[in-house]
Design a protein around this motif. Structure first.
Motif, mmCIF file in Angstrom:
data_model
loop_
_atom_site.group_PDB
_atom_site.id
_atom_site.type_symbol
_atom_site.label_atom_id
_atom_site.label_comp_id
_atom_site.label_asym_id
_atom_site.label_seq_id
_atom_site.Cartn_x
_atom_site.Cartn_y
_atom_site.Cartn_z
ATOM 1 N N ARG A 58 0.843 -1.414 0.059
ATOM 2 C CA ARG A 58 -0.040 0.080 -0.082
ATOM 3 C C ARG A 58 1.131 1.461 -0.364
ATOM 4 N NH1 ARG A 58 -2.807 -3.172 3.691
ATOM 5 N NH2 ARG A 58 -1.677 -2.242 4.801
ATOM 6 N N CYS A 61 3.147 1.026 -3.711
ATOM 7 C CA CYS A 61 2.121 1.868 -4.883
ATOM 8 C C CYS A 61 1.101 2.654 -5.275
ATOM 9 C CB CYS A 61 0.709 0.708 -4.911
ATOM 10 S SG CYS A 61 1.429 -1.253 -5.229
ATOM 11 N N ARG A 62 0.664 3.484 -6.238
ATOM 12 C CA ARG A 62 0.019 4.551 -6.214
ATOM 13 C C ARG A 62 -1.076 5.254 -5.289
ATOM 14 N NH1 ARG A 62 -1.171 3.716 -12.189
ATOM 15 N NH2 ARG A 62 -1.870 1.668 -11.347
ATOM 16 N N PRO A 63 -1.705 6.049 -5.364
ATOM 17 C CA PRO A 63 -2.771 6.267 -4.100
ATOM 18 C C PRO A 63 -3.982 5.602 -4.739
ATOM 19 C CG PRO A 63 -1.266 8.322 -4.530
ATOM 20 C CD PRO A 63 -0.345 7.290 -5.431
ATOM 21 N N ASN A 64 -4.650 5.019 -3.553
ATOM 22 C CA ASN A 64 -5.972 4.689 -4.824
ATOM 23 C C ASN A 64 -6.015 3.323 -5.378
ATOM 24 O OD1 ASN A 64 -7.157 7.155 -3.058
ATOM 25 N ND2 ASN A 64 -6.306 8.341 -5.340
ATOM 26 N N THR A 65 -5.126 3.166 -5.215
ATOM 27 C CA THR A 65 -4.722 1.375 -5.705
ATOM 28 C C THR A 65 -5.143 0.628 -4.365
ATOM 29 O OG1 THR A 65 -2.883 0.961 -5.193
ATOM 30 C CG2 THR A 65 -2.875 2.246 -7.376
ATOM 31 N N GLU A 69 -3.340 -4.283 -7.475
ATOM 32 C CA GLU A 69 -2.382 -3.689 -7.661
ATOM 33 C C GLU A 69 -1.119 -3.950 -6.696
ATOM 34 O OE1 GLU A 69 0.124 0.276 -9.146
ATOM 35 O OE2 GLU A 69 -2.040 0.267 -9.596
ATOM 36 N N HIS A 70 -1.663 -4.137 -5.712
ATOM 37 C CA HIS A 70 -0.731 -4.388 -4.170
ATOM 38 C C HIS A 70 -0.184 -5.775 -4.474
ATOM 39 C CE1 HIS A 70 -3.492 -1.404 -1.859
ATOM 40 N NE2 HIS A 70 -2.463 -0.635 -2.824
ATOM 41 N N TRP A 73 2.173 -5.606 -6.995
ATOM 42 C CA TRP A 73 3.795 -5.328 -6.552
ATOM 43 C C TRP A 73 4.565 -6.394 -5.493
ATOM 44 C CZ3 TRP A 73 5.307 -4.172 -1.305
ATOM 45 C CH2 TRP A 73 7.299 -3.847 -1.531
#
Length: 140
Positions: A58, A61-65, A69-70, A73
């Motif tokens: 969290r 990663c980019r905000p609001n993903t 996506e986590h 990663w």
């Protein structure tokens, strides 16, 4: 999705360092084909909860993903250690591991894996020195 069961196996295991914690990465097969479609990743450092891995994702990663996506990663970090040797502590051609499963994710073939299962992990062959916490250069 949280799960409350234990999985165990014997397979290749990569033990790697990331942000002060040592993690294990193994593969698991769901059937007799033995293709290792499940990535198994968890902290090996004593006292580190498996949720720390998802917290790192969290943060990085980019905000609001979301969890997809986590999960990518997390898989990318384990795959990086396996293929590039980055921050590897030790690699075992065959090691005995256990995972108290905590969270699953669908990878959809990302890094050649269909599923990611994370949780509290143990590997019989590691030594206390190999899995000890360390002072990282960067924090997450």
């Amino acid at each position: 999705m949280p799960v409350d069961d234990t999985l165990s196996g014997q397979s290749r295991v990569t033990v790697f360092r990331m942000f002060g914690t040592v993690f294990g990465y193994a593969t698991h097969s769901l059937d007799d084909r033995g293709i290792g479609e499940v990535a198994v990743v968890g902290p090996l450092t004593p006292g580190v909860e498996w949720g720390r891995l998802w917290q790192m994702a969290r943060t990085m990663c980019r905000p609001n993903t979301g969890d997809d996506e986590h999960a990518h990663w997390i898989m990318a970090q384990a795959n990086r250690a396996l293929t590039c040797g980055s921050d590897v502590v030790v690699k075992f051609a065959a090691a005995t591991w256990k995972l108290q499963r905590g969270k699953r994710a669908n990878l959809g073939g990302y890094c050649h894996r269909d599923h990611l299962w994370t949780g509290a992990m143990t590997v019989e062959e590691v030594t206390p020195e190999q899995v000890a916490a360390y002072t990282p250069i960067y924090t997450a």
